[in-house]
Design a protein around this motif. Sequence first.
Motif, PDB file in Angstrom:
ATOM      1  N   UNK A 105       0.817  -1.213   0.000  1.00  0.00           N
ATOM      2  CA  UNK A 105       0.000   0.000   0.000  1.00  0.00           C
ATOM      3  C   UNK A 105       0.851   1.263   0.000  1.00  0.00           C
ATOM      4  N   UNK A 106       2.155   1.109   0.198  1.00  0.00           N
ATOM      5  CA  UNK A 106       3.046   2.271   0.270  1.00  0.00           C
ATOM      6  C   UNK A 106       2.886   3.059   1.557  1.00  0.00           C
ATOM      7  N   UNK A 107       2.395   2.409   2.604  1.00  0.00           N
ATOM      8  CA  UNK A 107       2.137   3.071   3.891  1.00  0.00           C
ATOM      9  C   UNK A 107       3.330   2.872   4.818  1.00  0.00           C
ATOM     10  N   UNK A 108       4.311   3.739   4.692  1.00  0.00           N
ATOM     11  CA  UNK A 108       5.546   3.644   5.467  1.00  0.00           C
ATOM     12  C   UNK A 108       5.301   3.826   6.958  1.00  0.00           C
ATOM     13  N   UNK A 109       4.408   4.710   7.321  1.00  0.00           N
ATOM     14  CA  UNK A 109       4.103   4.945   8.737  1.00  0.00           C
ATOM     15  C   UNK A 109       3.575   3.674   9.387  1.00  0.00           C
ATOM     16  N   UNK A 110       2.650   3.015   8.709  1.00  0.00           N
ATOM     17  CA  UNK A 110       2.083   1.768   9.230  1.00  0.00           C
ATOM     18  C   UNK A 110       3.160   0.692   9.304  1.00  0.00           C
TER      19      UNK A 110
END
Length: 123
Positions: free
Chosen positions: A31-36
């Motif tokens: 998803x490209x969700x680096x924070x997660x």
Amino acid sequence: MRRSSLQKMSVDDLVDLFAAIGVAQDDACLEGDTTKYNRLFRKMRAVAEELKQRPGDQRRALHRLYAFDNMQVRLMAAKTTLAIAPIDARILLREIADAKWLVQSLDAGMCLWNLERGVFVPN
């Protein structure tokens, strides 16, 4: 993830949690969700640390994840067990690197490269 809640879990439950976190990391990466991903990485590190603190260093229980169907789970299990099962972990890292499975293969290859040069020393 609170250490007290991890301390109450069995080794098998911790291994299952490690795998679930790895699957979620894979999803976050896709998803490209680096924070997660980073939040999940910290949770995984806490699980690994709890296993390490158990009598006899129970990170060895992660060896059963070497055959898990998710590449991210296998990658993280190999990296986490490098200090206690260096030969098996390196073999798995080489397999992952050779698989050309985008992100995980690159990560495995860099891990091996850093190990060979002494940049990364597992503990």
